[in-house]
Design a protein around this motif. Structure first.
Motif, PDB file in Angstrom:
ATOM      1  N   SER A 241      10.659 -19.033  24.491  1.00 48.18           N
ATOM      2  CA  SER A 241      11.466 -19.421  25.472  1.00 48.18           C
ATOM      3  C   SER A 241      12.613 -18.310  25.578  1.00 48.18           C
ATOM      4  O   SER A 241      13.227 -17.936  24.523  1.00 48.18           O
ATOM      5  CB  SER A 241      12.127 -20.713  25.098  1.00 48.18           C
ATOM      6  OG  SER A 241      13.531 -20.889  25.712  1.00 48.18           O
TER       7      SER A 241
ATOM      8  N   GLU B 293      14.514 -23.411  38.388  1.00 50.57           N
ATOM      9  CA  GLU B 293      13.825 -24.263  37.639  1.00 50.57           C
ATOM     10  C   GLU B 293      13.134 -25.457  38.382  1.00 50.57           C
ATOM     11  O   GLU B 293      12.015 -25.778  38.367  1.00 50.57           O
ATOM     12  CB  GLU B 293      14.285 -24.986  36.461  1.00 50.57           C
ATOM     13  CG  GLU B 293      14.516 -24.172  35.142  1.00 50.57           C
ATOM     14  CD  GLU B 293      13.329 -24.288  34.552  1.00 50.57           C
ATOM     15  OE1 GLU B 293      12.548 -25.070  34.213  1.00 50.57           O
ATOM     16  OE2 GLU B 293      12.761 -23.028  34.358  1.00 50.57           O
TER      17      GLU B 293
ATOM     18  N   SER C 177      14.335 -26.597  30.169  1.00 52.32           N
ATOM     19  CA  SER C 177      15.285 -25.617  30.220  1.00 52.32           C
ATOM     20  C   SER C 177      16.419 -26.106  30.910  1.00 52.32           C
ATOM     21  O   SER C 177      17.680 -25.758  30.510  1.00 52.32           O
ATOM     22  CB  SER C 177      14.501 -24.564  31.389  1.00 52.32           C
ATOM     23  OG  SER C 177      13.348 -23.935  30.596  1.00 52.32           O
TER      24      SER C 177
END
Length: 252
Positions: free
Chosen positions: A87, A212, A227
């Motif tokens: 990530s 996102e 996220s």
């Protein structure tokens, strides 16, 4: 999509890994140039750089461990380290924390945000090319620049074949290139210690939260992805840093 650049015998050279390595190299070159430009040469900066690299590498890999609220449902840490996803958000957090630790260990007393800001933006722009080549593009779109995958490519990343998809990583590459250009253009005006890096991180957090919605990542709660929830959890820290940095400048 081109997840594999080449093969050397049974070993696959992954495009994602190659461009991440290139991104780190570009970031290092930009950082060294910025250090020379600002005449900030100091051997203690090596501790800061080492801390950022190690902290970023560790949390980038382990930051995706907590996929489920019940820890028993998550992979063992060793398995996560060996095979888990990475990530960039947790990697940035790890790099920030590692840099703070490096300052403490090396005894470096100055803020380094303005030194690191252009390097991080440049490195992110290059590293995200690997994501573009190896990961699912995004959600379906009617925009003319949508990316279409053939059946083999679509099956590999579990998205529909022949359907135009948002090139979400292209959006991110363009964001980081624009951020790099803005940092270079404004670095003589924004001179408060660490302020430029704070602005960059805040802008990226806002951009990433928005992008996102077209990334196609799994929605886990209240219509939000992991996220986005991670960014919301860090919002108090971001706001606190803004307030603290402004008050510190006003006091000097």
């Amino acid at each position: 999509m081109h997840p594999v650049i080449m093969r050397i015998g049974p070993v696959a050279i992954l495009s994602h890994d190659v461009f991440v390595a290139l991104g780190v190299g570009i970031a290092a070159l930009v950082l060294l140039r910025e250090i020379r430009r600002r005449r900030a040469e100091d051997e203690r900066l090596w501790y800061v750089l080492a801390g950022a690299l190690v902290g970023g590498a560790i949390l980038a890999r382990l930051g995706t461990w907590a996929q489920h609220l019940d820890p028993r449902d998550n992979a063992p840490l060793l398995e996560q380290w060996a095979y888990g996803n990475r990530s960039i958000l947790s990697g940035l957090l790890g790099a920030y924390l590692g840099a703070l630790l490096g300052k403490r260990i090396g005894g470096y007393p100055h803020k380094t945000g303005n030194l690191f800001a252009p390097a991080v933006a440049a490195g992110m722009a290059v590293g995200r090319i690997g994501c573009l080549l190896a990961e699912p593009p995004g959600t379906p779109t009617r925009l003319p620049w949508g990316i279409r995958l053939d059946e083999a490519q679509a099956a590999a990343v579990h998205v529909p074949a022949g359907v135009p998809l948002h090139p979400s990583f292209v959006y991110e590459i363009l964001f980081h290139l624009a951020a790099f250009a803005a940092i270079v253009a404004l670095r003589e005006r924004v001179t408060a210690p660490g302020r430029m890096f704070t602005y960059y991180l805040a802008a990226y957090a806002a951009f990433r939260f928005g992008v996102e919605f077209v990334r196609g990542n799994e929605v886990v709660w209240a219509g939000l992805t992991r996220s986005q929830l991670f960014l919301l959890a860090l919002l108090p820290l971001t706001l606190g840093r803004f307030v603290w940095s402004h008050k510190r400048v006003e006091a000097t």
